[in-house]
Design a protein around this motif. Structure first.
Motif, PDB file in Angstrom:
ATOM      1  N   LYS A  20       0.855  -1.186   0.000  1.00  0.00           N
ATOM      2  CA  LYS A  20       0.000   0.000   0.000  1.00  0.00           C
ATOM      3  C   LYS A  20       0.890   1.235   0.000  1.00  0.00           C
ATOM      4  CE  LYS A  20      -2.972   0.413   3.196  1.00  0.00           C
ATOM      5  NZ  LYS A  20      -3.746   0.394   4.451  1.00  0.00           N
ATOM      6  N   ILE A  21       0.624   2.163  -0.891  1.00  0.00           N
ATOM      7  CA  ILE A  21       1.358   3.429  -0.916  1.00  0.00           C
ATOM      8  C   ILE A  21       0.692   4.387   0.068  1.00  0.00           C
ATOM      9  CG2 ILE A  21       2.060   5.423  -2.296  1.00  0.00           C
ATOM     10  CD1 ILE A  21       3.521   2.897  -3.131  1.00  0.00           C
ATOM     11  N   ILE A  22       1.466   4.791   1.070  1.00  0.00           N
ATOM     12  CA  ILE A  22       0.991   5.681   2.127  1.00  0.00           C
ATOM     13  C   ILE A  22       1.747   7.002   2.013  1.00  0.00           C
ATOM     14  CG2 ILE A  22       0.734   6.027   4.617  1.00  0.00           C
ATOM     15  CD1 ILE A  22      -0.722   3.493   3.593  1.00  0.00           C
TER      16      ILE A  22
ATOM     17  N   ASP B 163       4.696  -6.499   0.418  1.00  0.00           N
ATOM     18  CA  ASP B 163       3.489  -6.540   1.239  1.00  0.00           C
ATOM     19  C   ASP B 163       3.660  -5.504   2.341  1.00  0.00           C
ATOM     20  OD1 ASP B 163       2.088  -8.634  -0.020  1.00  0.00           O
ATOM     21  OD2 ASP B 163       3.380 -10.106   0.967  1.00  0.00           O
ATOM     22  N   GLY B 164       2.597  -4.828   2.686  1.00  0.00           N
ATOM     23  CA  GLY B 164       2.657  -3.860   3.777  1.00  0.00           C
ATOM     24  C   GLY B 164       2.750  -2.431   3.278  1.00  0.00           C
ATOM     25  N   ASP B 165       2.980  -1.522   4.229  1.00  0.00           N
ATOM     26  CA  ASP B 165       2.997  -0.093   3.951  1.00  0.00           C
ATOM     27  C   ASP B 165       4.307   0.351   3.299  1.00  0.00           C
ATOM     28  OD1 ASP B 165       0.561  -0.066   5.189  1.00  0.00           O
ATOM     29  OD2 ASP B 165       1.225   1.022   6.976  1.00  0.00           O
ATOM     30  N   ILE B 166       4.180   1.046   2.193  1.00  0.00           N
ATOM     31  CA  ILE B 166       5.299   1.691   1.512  1.00  0.00           C
ATOM     32  C   ILE B 166       5.079   3.186   1.724  1.00  0.00           C
ATOM     33  CG2 ILE B 166       6.516   2.026  -0.671  1.00  0.00           C
ATOM     34  CD1 ILE B 166       5.017  -0.610  -1.617  1.00  0.00           C
TER      35      ILE B 166
ATOM     36  N   LEU C  54       6.851  13.635  -6.494  1.00  0.00           N
ATOM     37  CA  LEU C  54       6.499  12.225  -6.562  1.00  0.00           C
ATOM     38  C   LEU C  54       5.055  12.022  -6.107  1.00  0.00           C
ATOM     39  CD1 LEU C  54       7.164   9.226  -6.957  1.00  0.00           C
ATOM     40  CD2 LEU C  54       8.194   9.247  -4.658  1.00  0.00           C
ATOM     41  N   VAL C  55       4.657  12.706  -5.037  1.00  0.00           N
ATOM     42  CA  VAL C  55       3.276  12.613  -4.550  1.00  0.00           C
ATOM     43  C   VAL C  55       2.299  13.032  -5.641  1.00  0.00           C
ATOM     44  CG1 VAL C  55       1.594  13.574  -2.910  1.00  0.00           C
ATOM     45  CG2 VAL C  55       3.864  12.855  -2.107  1.00  0.00           C
TER      46      VAL C  55
ATOM     47  N   GLU D 274      -3.450   5.638   0.717  1.00  0.00           N
ATOM     48  CA  GLU D 274      -3.821   6.345   1.943  1.00  0.00           C
ATOM     49  C   GLU D 274      -3.013   7.619   2.079  1.00  0.00           C
ATOM     50  OE1 GLU D 274      -4.953   3.911   5.479  1.00  0.00           O
ATOM     51  OE2 GLU D 274      -3.209   4.899   6.381  1.00  0.00           O
ATOM     52  N   LEU D 275      -3.667   8.655   2.602  1.00  0.00           N
ATOM     53  CA  LEU D 275      -3.005   9.919   2.936  1.00  0.00           C
ATOM     54  C   LEU D 275      -3.018  10.084   4.440  1.00  0.00           C
ATOM     55  CD1 LEU D 275      -4.768  12.340   0.450  1.00  0.00           C
ATOM     56  CD2 LEU D 275      -2.361  11.718   0.394  1.00  0.00           C
ATOM     57  N   ARG D 276      -1.860  10.347   5.027  1.00  0.00           N
ATOM     58  CA  ARG D 276      -1.766  10.652   6.450  1.00  0.00           C
ATOM     59  C   ARG D 276      -1.181  12.049   6.562  1.00  0.00           C
ATOM     60  NH1 ARG D 276       1.089   4.935   8.016  1.00  0.00           N
ATOM     61  NH2 ARG D 276      -0.723   3.613   7.583  1.00  0.00           N
ATOM     62  N   LEU D 277      -2.007  12.975   6.985  1.00  0.00           N
ATOM     63  CA  LEU D 277      -1.606  14.374   7.053  1.00  0.00           C
ATOM     64  C   LEU D 277      -1.544  14.826   8.499  1.00  0.00           C
ATOM     65  CD1 LEU D 277      -3.913  15.763   4.222  1.00  0.00           C
ATOM     66  CD2 LEU D 277      -1.561  14.902   4.025  1.00  0.00           C
ATOM     67  N   ILE D 278      -0.391  15.342   8.901  1.00  0.00           N
ATOM     68  CA  ILE D 278      -0.270  15.970  10.209  1.00  0.00           C
ATOM     69  C   ILE D 278      -0.352  17.473   9.954  1.00  0.00           C
ATOM     70  CG2 ILE D 278       1.130  16.312  12.264  1.00  0.00           C
ATOM     71  CD1 ILE D 278       2.373  13.547  11.687  1.00  0.00           C
TER      72      ILE D 278
END
Length: 194
Positions: A3-5, A120-123, A131-132, A143-147
């Motif tokens: 998964k691309i995070i 497998d798993g989070d990349i 790149l984003v 998935e997007l994780r924004l702080i």
């Protein structure tokens, strides 16, 4: 399947440019203005993310920036980041700076699609704004994780630039980190708006 995070620190108005103030941007250094409680909670969140990651995916400049800061550090977080496999997207880079790195030289979309099939798993993608943009444009982000930092800069390079079409997202989690940071997690809506 991997998964691309996308994991990013952003200002309230979406700016990602020069968070540490080293690039000469007139509003740079905004990331460094958080208080001790926020910094400690942020570091715990980042360590947890690194421990759950399978690999990092970076652009060339991000590889250089992180390598210059993390290779000399020690401790659980540094040890984890330095030991993770890293994939650096670049058409010009010969030797990546950071440890355990592989250069992805071909077409970005093809190379990242293959990487998602192989791992497998989070990349996790840190920084790497260009790149984003490419990953978002081609539907490769899972998935997007924004702080979100509580500052409005009013100018600067934003995480998201122009796109060829809308990218609907679903909010799947929201948390307060420390006293004043918001941690937002989104997933793309693949079948249109819901």
């Amino acid at each position: 399947m991997g998964k691309i995070i996308i994991s990013e620190n952003v200002s309230l108005d979406g700016v990602v440019q020069d968070p540490t103030g080293e690039e000469g941007f007139r509003h740079g250094g905004w990331f460094l203005r958080m208080g001790d409680k926020d910094r400690e909670a942020w570091a715990e969140l980042e360590l947890d993310e690194a421990l759950r990651a399978e690999a990092l995916l970076l652009g060339r400049r991000s590889d250089e920036w992180f390598a210059a800061r993390w290779l000399s550090r020690s401790g659980a977080w540094a040890d984890r980041l330095n030991s993770l496999p890293k994939y650096v997207v670049s058409s010009t880079l010969q030797e990546p700076e950071w440890s355990n790195s592989t250069v992805l030289r071909g077409d970005v979309v093809d190379e990242v699609s293959k990487l998602k099939q192989e791992l497998d798993g989070d990349i996790v993608v840190y920084a790497s704004r260009q790149l984003v943009h490419t990953l978002m444009e081609h539907g490769l982000v899972d998935e997007l994780r924004l702080i979100v930092h509580p500052v409005v800069l009013g100018a600067g390079d934003r995480l998201f630039g122009e796109t060829s079409d809308k990218s609907p997202m679903r909010l799947v989690d929201i948390r307060t980190v420390g006293d004043s940071l918001a941690f937002l997690t989104y997933q793309p809506v693949r079948d249109g708006w819901t």
